[in-house]
Design a protein around this motif. Structure first.
Motif, PDB file in Angstrom:
ATOM      1  N   PHE A  48      -7.631  24.148 -11.356  1.00 27.61           N
ATOM      2  CA  PHE A  48      -6.451  23.660 -10.644  1.00 27.61           C
ATOM      3  C   PHE A  48      -5.505  24.787 -10.268  1.00 27.61           C
ATOM      4  N   GLY A  49      -5.417  25.800 -11.104  1.00 30.23           N
ATOM      5  CA  GLY A  49      -4.444  26.857 -10.871  1.00 30.23           C
ATOM      6  C   GLY A  49      -3.058  26.383 -11.283  1.00 30.23           C
ATOM      7  N   PRO A  50      -2.051  27.206 -11.001  1.00 27.91           N
ATOM      8  CA  PRO A  50      -0.703  26.860 -11.447  1.00 27.91           C
ATOM      9  C   PRO A  50      -0.178  25.608 -10.750  1.00 27.91           C
ATOM     10  N   ALA A  51       0.562  24.816 -11.509  1.00 28.73           N
ATOM     11  CA  ALA A  51       1.191  23.607 -10.956  1.00 28.73           C
ATOM     12  C   ALA A  51       2.464  24.002 -10.207  1.00 28.73           C
ATOM     13  N   PRO A  52       2.889  23.174  -9.261  1.00 29.77           N
ATOM     14  CA  PRO A  52       4.175  23.450  -8.601  1.00 29.77           C
ATOM     15  C   PRO A  52       5.314  23.365  -9.617  1.00 29.77           C
ATOM     16  N   HIS A  53       6.410  23.977  -9.303  1.00 28.23           N
ATOM     17  CA  HIS A  53       7.569  23.884 -10.183  1.00 28.23           C
ATOM     18  C   HIS A  53       8.329  22.585  -9.965  1.00 28.23           C
ATOM     19  N   TYR A  54       8.364  22.124  -8.720  1.00 23.22           N
ATOM     20  CA  TYR A  54       9.158  20.936  -8.377  1.00 23.22           C
ATOM     21  C   TYR A  54       8.365  19.992  -7.488  1.00 23.22           C
ATOM     22  N   SER A  55       8.729  18.723  -7.579  1.00 27.25           N
ATOM     23  CA  SER A  55       8.241  17.694  -6.665  1.00 27.25           C
ATOM     24  C   SER A  55       9.453  16.866  -6.269  1.00 27.25           C
ATOM     25  N   PRO A  59       0.830  -1.213   0.000  1.00 29.26           N
ATOM     26  CA  PRO A  59       0.000   0.000   0.000  1.00 29.26           C
ATOM     27  C   PRO A  59       0.858   1.254   0.000  1.00 29.26           C
ATOM     28  N   PHE A  60       0.346   2.310  -0.592  1.00 31.71           N
ATOM     29  CA  PHE A  60       1.033   3.601  -0.518  1.00 31.71           C
ATOM     30  C   PHE A  60       0.027   4.732  -0.580  1.00 31.71           C
ATOM     31  N   LEU A  61       0.457   5.884  -0.086  1.00 33.16           N
ATOM     32  CA  LEU A  61      -0.291   7.138  -0.156  1.00 33.16           C
ATOM     33  C   LEU A  61       0.524   8.132  -0.952  1.00 33.16           C
ATOM     34  N   ALA A  62      -0.144   8.924  -1.762  1.00 36.44           N
ATOM     35  CA  ALA A  62       0.523   9.988  -2.499  1.00 36.44           C
ATOM     36  C   ALA A  62      -0.332  11.241  -2.401  1.00 36.44           C
ATOM     37  N   SER A  63       0.304  12.374  -2.195  1.00 36.73           N
ATOM     38  CA  SER A  63      -0.458  13.622  -2.151  1.00 36.73           C
ATOM     39  C   SER A  63      -0.889  13.990  -3.567  1.00 36.73           C
ATOM     40  N   ALA A  64      -2.032  14.665  -3.644  1.00 40.01           N
ATOM     41  CA  ALA A  64      -2.585  15.049  -4.940  1.00 40.01           C
ATOM     42  C   ALA A  64      -3.374  16.331  -4.796  1.00 40.01           C
ATOM     43  N   ARG A  65      -3.329  17.147  -5.813  1.00 45.85           N
ATOM     44  CA  ARG A  65      -4.193  18.318  -5.923  1.00 45.85           C
ATOM     45  C   ARG A  65      -5.493  17.821  -6.510  1.00 45.85           C
ATOM     46  N   HIS A  66      -6.624  18.298  -6.018  1.00 40.50           N
ATOM     47  CA  HIS A  66      -7.892  17.843  -6.561  1.00 40.50           C
ATOM     48  C   HIS A  66      -8.839  19.002  -6.838  1.00 40.50           C
ATOM     49  N   ILE A  67      -9.765  18.740  -7.746  1.00 39.44           N
ATOM     50  CA  ILE A  67     -10.907  19.614  -7.964  1.00 39.44           C
ATOM     51  C   ILE A  67     -12.132  18.712  -8.085  1.00 39.44           C
TER      52      ILE A  67
END
Length: 155
Positions: A114-121, A42-50
């Protein structure tokens, strides 16, 4: 003209009430966590949502490969306002949605939401992948009054 029974708490089916409340709450926060399994772990990942109609649209970073485990699978998505201060009458809440996931190309209007995406992950250039989750099961948990703000666990 009769009102939409799905929007009227007196006549809407309980499942639709939960779904409507879940989408209302999800629209208040920009990020959550998607959960599935990758190579039987199992894993969790952060996500931007609308919220897009009756579905959730997620934006995740391609570089980690988490999206590959989500596409075509059943995933869980959760978001909350735990640890955030807000109006006292709002309390603390968490929403969980379980449903099938597919990769999509968002519309121009969805991209604007969504707006602007991050520059880095994690020090990599952010490369977005968009996923749509069609919730088949939705739960909402809310804490109100008393110590709802001072203890997000409800204890």
């Amino acid at each position: 003209m009769p009102s939409d029974p799905r929007k009227d708490p007196q006549t809407a089916p309980a499942g639709q009430q939960d779904r409507d409340r879940a989408f209302e709450l999800l629209a208040r926060v920009p990020y959550g966590r998607v959960a599935t399994s990758m190579r039987a772990l199992p894993f969790l990942a952060s996500a931007r949502h609308i919220v897009a109609g009756e579905r959730l649209l997620l934006r995740v970073h391609r570089g980690l490969g988490h999206h590959e485990a989500c596409i075509g699978s059943v995933v869980a998505y959760g978001a909350d306002n735990l640890g955030q201060e807000g109006p006292e009458d709002e309390g603390q809440w968490s929403v969980q949605c379980v449903g099938t996931c597919e990769q999509v190309e968002p519309t121009t209007a969805e991209l604007e939401l969504f707006g602007p995406a991050p520059h880095y992950s994690d020090d990599d250039l952010f490369d977005p992948v968009y996923l749509r989750v069609a919730p088949q099961f939705v739960t909402v948990h809310e804490l109100r009054g008393g110590s709802a703000h001072s203890s997000p666990c409800g204890v």
